[in-house]
Scaffold this motif. Structure first.
Motif, PDB file in Angstrom:
ATOM      1  N   ALA A 222       0.831  -1.210   0.000  1.00 53.93           N
ATOM      2  CA  ALA A 222       0.000   0.000   0.000  1.00 53.93           C
ATOM      3  C   ALA A 222       0.864   1.258   0.000  1.00 53.93           C
ATOM      4  CB  ALA A 222      -0.929  -0.007   1.211  1.00 53.93           C
ATOM      5  N   THR A 223       1.978   1.231   0.771  1.00 51.65           N
ATOM      6  CA  THR A 223       2.851   2.417   0.801  1.00 51.65           C
ATOM      7  C   THR A 223       3.501   2.667  -0.552  1.00 51.65           C
ATOM      8  OG1 THR A 223       4.663   1.051   1.633  1.00 51.65           O
ATOM      9  CG2 THR A 223       3.335   2.233   3.265  1.00 51.65           C
ATOM     10  N   LYS A 224       3.837   1.608  -1.268  1.00 57.67           N
ATOM     11  CA  LYS A 224       4.412   1.780  -2.602  1.00 57.67           C
ATOM     12  C   LYS A 224       3.397   2.414  -3.566  1.00 57.67           C
ATOM     13  CE  LYS A 224       7.847  -1.909  -2.439  1.00 57.67           C
ATOM     14  NZ  LYS A 224       8.299  -3.200  -3.033  1.00 57.67           N
ATOM     15  N   LEU A 225       2.130   1.958  -3.469  1.00 56.63           N
ATOM     16  CA  LEU A 225       1.092   2.521  -4.332  1.00 56.63           C
ATOM     17  C   LEU A 225       0.823   3.983  -3.989  1.00 56.63           C
ATOM     18  CD1 LEU A 225      -1.414  -0.488  -4.401  1.00 56.63           C
ATOM     19  CD2 LEU A 225       0.117   0.250  -6.243  1.00 56.63           C
ATOM     20  N   LEU A 226       0.787   4.278  -2.701  1.00 61.57           N
ATOM     21  CA  LEU A 226       0.537   5.665  -2.281  1.00 61.57           C
ATOM     22  C   LEU A 226       1.693   6.574  -2.643  1.00 61.57           C
ATOM     23  CD1 LEU A 226      -1.011   5.072   1.270  1.00 61.57           C
ATOM     24  CD2 LEU A 226      -2.183   5.986  -0.744  1.00 61.57           C
ATOM     25  N   ASP A 227       2.913   6.015  -2.655  1.00 61.78           N
ATOM     26  CA  ASP A 227       4.102   6.819  -2.948  1.00 61.78           C
ATOM     27  C   ASP A 227       4.063   7.382  -4.369  1.00 61.78           C
ATOM     28  OD1 ASP A 227       6.671   7.816  -2.042  1.00 61.78           O
ATOM     29  OD2 ASP A 227       7.554   6.454  -3.521  1.00 61.78           O
ATOM     30  N   GLU A 228       3.379   6.657  -5.267  1.00 66.68           N
ATOM     31  CA  GLU A 228       3.318   7.103  -6.675  1.00 66.68           C
ATOM     32  C   GLU A 228       2.497   8.371  -6.822  1.00 66.68           C
ATOM     33  OE1 GLU A 228       1.841   3.815  -8.864  1.00 66.68           O
ATOM     34  OE2 GLU A 228       3.642   2.568  -8.566  1.00 66.68           O
ATOM     35  N   THR A 229       1.506   8.563  -5.967  1.00 67.17           N
ATOM     36  CA  THR A 229       0.616   9.726  -6.096  1.00 67.17           C
ATOM     37  C   THR A 229       0.744  10.691  -4.917  1.00 67.17           C
ATOM     38  OG1 THR A 229      -1.158   8.484  -5.028  1.00 67.17           O
ATOM     39  CG2 THR A 229      -1.069   8.409  -7.434  1.00 67.17           C
ATOM     40  N   ALA A 230       1.693  10.428  -4.023  1.00 69.50           N
ATOM     41  CA  ALA A 230       1.818  11.263  -2.819  1.00 69.50           C
ATOM     42  C   ALA A 230       2.472  12.595  -3.145  1.00 69.50           C
ATOM     43  CB  ALA A 230       2.629  10.524  -1.758  1.00 69.50           C
ATOM     44  N   SER A 231       2.083  13.583  -2.361  1.00 68.93           N
ATOM     45  CA  SER A 231       2.696  14.908  -2.501  1.00 68.93           C
ATOM     46  C   SER A 231       4.039  14.925  -1.775  1.00 68.93           C
ATOM     47  CB  SER A 231       1.765  15.970  -1.903  1.00 68.93           C
ATOM     48  OG  SER A 231       1.621  15.758  -0.493  1.00 68.93           O
ATOM     49  N   GLN A 232       4.791  16.027  -2.032  1.00 70.00           N
ATOM     50  CA  GLN A 232       6.093  16.152  -1.385  1.00 70.00           C
ATOM     51  C   GLN A 232       5.954  16.188   0.136  1.00 70.00           C
ATOM     52  OE1 GLN A 232       9.092  16.013  -2.820  1.00 70.00           O
ATOM     53  NE2 GLN A 232       8.052  15.603  -4.781  1.00 70.00           N
ATOM     54  N   LYS A 233       4.855  16.679   0.623  1.00 70.48           N
ATOM     55  CA  LYS A 233       4.623  16.764   2.059  1.00 70.48           C
ATOM     56  C   LYS A 233       4.315  15.398   2.661  1.00 70.48           C
ATOM     57  CE  LYS A 233       2.197  19.744   5.303  1.00 70.48           C
ATOM     58  NZ  LYS A 233       1.185  20.821   5.453  1.00 70.48           N
ATOM     59  N   GLN A 234       3.696  14.522   1.851  1.00 67.37           N
ATOM     60  CA  GLN A 234       3.293  13.201   2.334  1.00 67.37           C
ATOM     61  C   GLN A 234       4.417  12.171   2.236  1.00 67.37           C
ATOM     62  OE1 GLN A 234      -0.071  12.687  -0.293  1.00 67.37           O
ATOM     63  NE2 GLN A 234      -1.553  13.321   1.312  1.00 67.37           N
ATOM     64  N   LYS A 235       5.366  12.361   1.328  1.00 63.34           N
ATOM     65  CA  LYS A 235       6.401  11.351   1.092  1.00 63.34           C
ATOM     66  C   LYS A 235       7.287  11.065   2.305  1.00 63.34           C
ATOM     67  CE  LYS A 235       6.748  11.353  -3.910  1.00 63.34           C
ATOM     68  NZ  LYS A 235       7.627  11.477  -5.087  1.00 63.34           N
ATOM     69  N   PRO A 236       7.685  12.080   3.089  1.00 69.82           N
ATOM     70  CA  PRO A 236       8.476  11.750   4.288  1.00 69.82           C
ATOM     71  C   PRO A 236       7.731  10.852   5.266  1.00 69.82           C
ATOM     72  CG  PRO A 236       8.680  14.082   3.764  1.00 69.82           C
ATOM     73  CD  PRO A 236       7.615  13.536   2.859  1.00 69.82           C
ATOM     74  N   VAL A 237       6.407  11.079   5.359  1.00 70.71           N
ATOM     75  CA  VAL A 237       5.607  10.238   6.257  1.00 70.71           C
ATOM     76  C   VAL A 237       5.552   8.809   5.725  1.00 70.71           C
ATOM     77  CG1 VAL A 237       3.327   9.912   7.287  1.00 70.71           C
ATOM     78  CG2 VAL A 237       4.230  12.224   6.981  1.00 70.71           C
ATOM     79  N   LEU A 238       5.361   8.684   4.411  1.00 72.04           N
ATOM     80  CA  LEU A 238       5.331   7.348   3.809  1.00 72.04           C
ATOM     81  C   LEU A 238       6.690   6.658   3.944  1.00 72.04           C
ATOM     82  CD1 LEU A 238       3.272   8.012   0.542  1.00 72.04           C
ATOM     83  CD2 LEU A 238       2.562   6.667   2.538  1.00 72.04           C
ATOM     84  N   SER A 239       7.751   7.442   3.883  1.00 66.45           N
ATOM     85  CA  SER A 239       9.087   6.869   4.034  1.00 66.45           C
ATOM     86  C   SER A 239       9.275   6.287   5.431  1.00 66.45           C
ATOM     87  CB  SER A 239      10.138   7.946   3.758  1.00 66.45           C
ATOM     88  OG  SER A 239      11.436   7.417   3.976  1.00 66.45           O
ATOM     89  N   ILE A 240       8.761   7.019   6.424  1.00 71.41           N
ATOM     90  CA  ILE A 240       8.840   6.514   7.809  1.00 71.41           C
ATOM     91  C   ILE A 240       8.032   5.229   7.956  1.00 71.41           C
ATOM     92  CG2 ILE A 240       8.224   7.018  10.211  1.00 71.41           C
ATOM     93  CD1 ILE A 240       8.813   9.971   9.604  1.00 71.41           C
ATOM     94  N   VAL A 241       6.828   5.234   7.380  1.00 75.49           N
ATOM     95  CA  VAL A 241       5.976   4.029   7.450  1.00 75.49           C
ATOM     96  C   VAL A 241       6.677   2.850   6.796  1.00 75.49           C
ATOM     97  CG1 VAL A 241       3.798   2.999   6.709  1.00 75.49           C
ATOM     98  CG2 VAL A 241       3.830   5.355   7.553  1.00 75.49           C
ATOM     99  N   ARG A 242       7.251   3.096   5.593  1.00 74.98           N
ATOM    100  CA  ARG A 242       7.937   2.019   4.872  1.00 74.98           C
ATOM    101  C   ARG A 242       9.150   1.514   5.662  1.00 74.98           C
ATOM    102  NH1 ARG A 242       7.561   4.165   0.337  1.00 74.98           N
ATOM    103  NH2 ARG A 242       9.513   5.345   0.340  1.00 74.98           N
ATOM    104  N   GLN A 243       9.863   2.427   6.290  1.00 74.39           N
ATOM    105  CA  GLN A 243      11.033   2.038   7.084  1.00 74.39           C
ATOM    106  C   GLN A 243      10.628   1.155   8.274  1.00 74.39           C
ATOM    107  OE1 GLN A 243      13.128   5.368   8.751  1.00 74.39           O
ATOM    108  NE2 GLN A 243      14.793   4.130   9.566  1.00 74.39           N
ATOM    109  N   GLN A 244       9.540   1.526   8.946  1.00 72.78           N
ATOM    110  CA  GLN A 244       9.081   0.749  10.090  1.00 72.78           C
ATOM    111  C   GLN A 244       8.505  -0.607   9.670  1.00 72.78           C
ATOM    112  OE1 GLN A 244       9.691   1.586  13.262  1.00 72.78           O
ATOM    113  NE2 GLN A 244      10.796   3.317  12.334  1.00 72.78           N
TER     114      GLN A 244
END
Length: 421
Positions: A222-244
């Motif tokens: 899900a994080t990979k799919l969201l990363d494709e359409t995420a804004s620059q503001k959302q990507k750091p949050v998705l990166s943290i989620v993916r890392q965890q």
């Protein structure tokens, strides 16, 4: 299950064999006791014979009792016989006691070819089942009656008497045998009880971790799919989620690997491999990781190649665990890794400036679920599986893990693995 039956059969066979050996020792002991008894009887017979061959108060009293001559004592014949029996029995008993014989006995003083005899009052009518020892008397009685005279000593239940003398050996042997049986049964019962618990626990861990892998995979996708359409503001949050998510997946794999190693189901296929490139890759990746966390890491790898019989996946994970521990247990980590070969062995040393370990912690560091503490607090997150996993992996590689540490002075963990010549 076959192994269990093998140990049970071995235990039963050992106990039966030990019991047979103890029985044989008991028979030997009884035979020796009988030989010693007969030797003592022979010595006693000599003393009794010499005491009854001369004319003295005892022999004069016994002779009158046999002949029922009451002219000198002025008592009835029955009373005279009782007195004679009393003194004769005391005399025999004293001589037996002097030789260390305390068994109950009876006697019969018989003049052969005549009706004259003096028996102990409790002598059985039939003496076939009794052990008897004859003493042929000479001297006074033979001259008086002009006939052979024999004193027969009778003993009943000599085997029980011998066993009583051997109680100092038989009772401890029986008690020790029972103690061994009880201890082994308790150990086997505890062992199989613990084995069942470990099996049940591993099955539970395996089922749980496999169930966890599905949602972890779904979250990662899900994080990979969201990363494709995420804004620059959302990507750091998705990166943290993916890392965890990746971190959680690593922990799940670690638990599965450790459970497999403990159950013996995991078969490590050790193949010849030059581990130096792998070790350099581990160090390079770890250096990049710690640089983000403001930690210092340096490494020195000496040698052209490290040819090992290894299972690369597990060996890499083990070294990563050691480096990860070195980073976790220090506020401002300074970590160094040194690798070199010596005496056909690869030495990988990891040192840190962490809080170190006490002697008690060093003893328990490789136990499953054990975690170092700071007083009564667990200040470092973890599950206490890392070093247990490291120990099992290195052991499978026929190596060893050494820990050198003092409280407040950091730690040095050394992995020693044999290399191929």
């Amino acid at each position: 299950m076959k192994k269990r039956y093998f140990y049970i059969i071995l235990f039963i066979a050992s106990i039966i064999g030990l019991a047979v050996v103890q029985y044989q020792y008991l028979r030997i002991g009884l035979n020796l006791a009988k030989v010693q008894f007969e030797s003592k009887i022979e010595k006693t017979s000599t003393v009794i014979k010499s005491g009854l061959e001369v004319d003295n108060k005892l022999t004069y009293l016994v002779r009158n009792a046999i002949e029922k001559d009451t002219s000198f004592f002025k008592v009835s014949a029955d009373s005279l016989e009782k007195v004679a029996n009393h003194f004769l029995r005391d005399f025999i008993e004293e001589q037996l006691f002097n030789q260390g014989i305390e068994s109950e006995f009876e006697y019969n003083l018989q003049i052969k070819g005549t009706e004259y005899a003096l028996n102990s009052p409790s002598l059985p009518k039939t003496t076939e089942d009794l052990d008897h020892y004859p003493i042929l008397l000479e001297g006074y009685f033979k001259e008086t009656f002009d006939a052979p005279i024999v004193l027969e000593l009778y003993f009943q239940n000599l085997n029980n008497y011998f066993l009583a003398k051997l109680n100092g050996l038989t009772l401890p042997s029986i008690l020790f045998l029972l103690g061994i049986c009880a201890t082994i049964i308790w150990v086997l019962r505890t062992y199989y009880w613990q084995s069942n618990i470990i099996t049940t626990t591993n099955e539970f861990i395996n089922n749980l971790t496999h169930e966890l892998k599905t949602p972890v995979f779904s979250i990662g996708l899900a994080t990979k799919l969201l990363d494709e359409t995420a804004s620059q503001k959302q990507k750091p949050v998705l990166s943290i989620v993916r890392q965890q998510v990746e971190r959680l997946s690593t922990h799940i794999d670690k638990v599965l690997q450790l459970a497999s190693l403990e159950s013996g189901k995991a078969v490590m296929e050790l193949v010849p491999v030059d581990f130096k490139p792998n070790l350099e890759s581990i160090c390079s990746n770890f250096k990049t990781l710690v640089s983000i966390e403001n930690a210092q890491f340096g490494y020195e790898i000496k040698g052209e190649s490290f040819l090992l019989n290894a299972e690369v996946f597990h060996l890499e994970n083990a070294i990563n665990n050691i480096l990860d521990n070195a980073k976790k247990y220090a506020e401002d980590p300074i970590i160094k890794l040194k690798a070199h070969t010596e005496n056909c062995k690869l030495f990988i040393e990891v040192t840190d400036n962490g809080r170190g370990m006490s002697s008690e912690e060093r003893k328990n560091v490789f136990k499953k679920f054990y975690r170092g503490t700071n007083g009564n607090l667990h200040t470092v997150k973890g599950h206490g599986l890392g070093m247990s996993y490291v120990y099992k992996v290195i052991k499978r590689h026929k190596g060893k893990v050494l820990v050198d540490s003092e409280r407040g002075q950091g730690a040095k963990v050394t992995v020693v693995i044999p290399i191929l010549e």
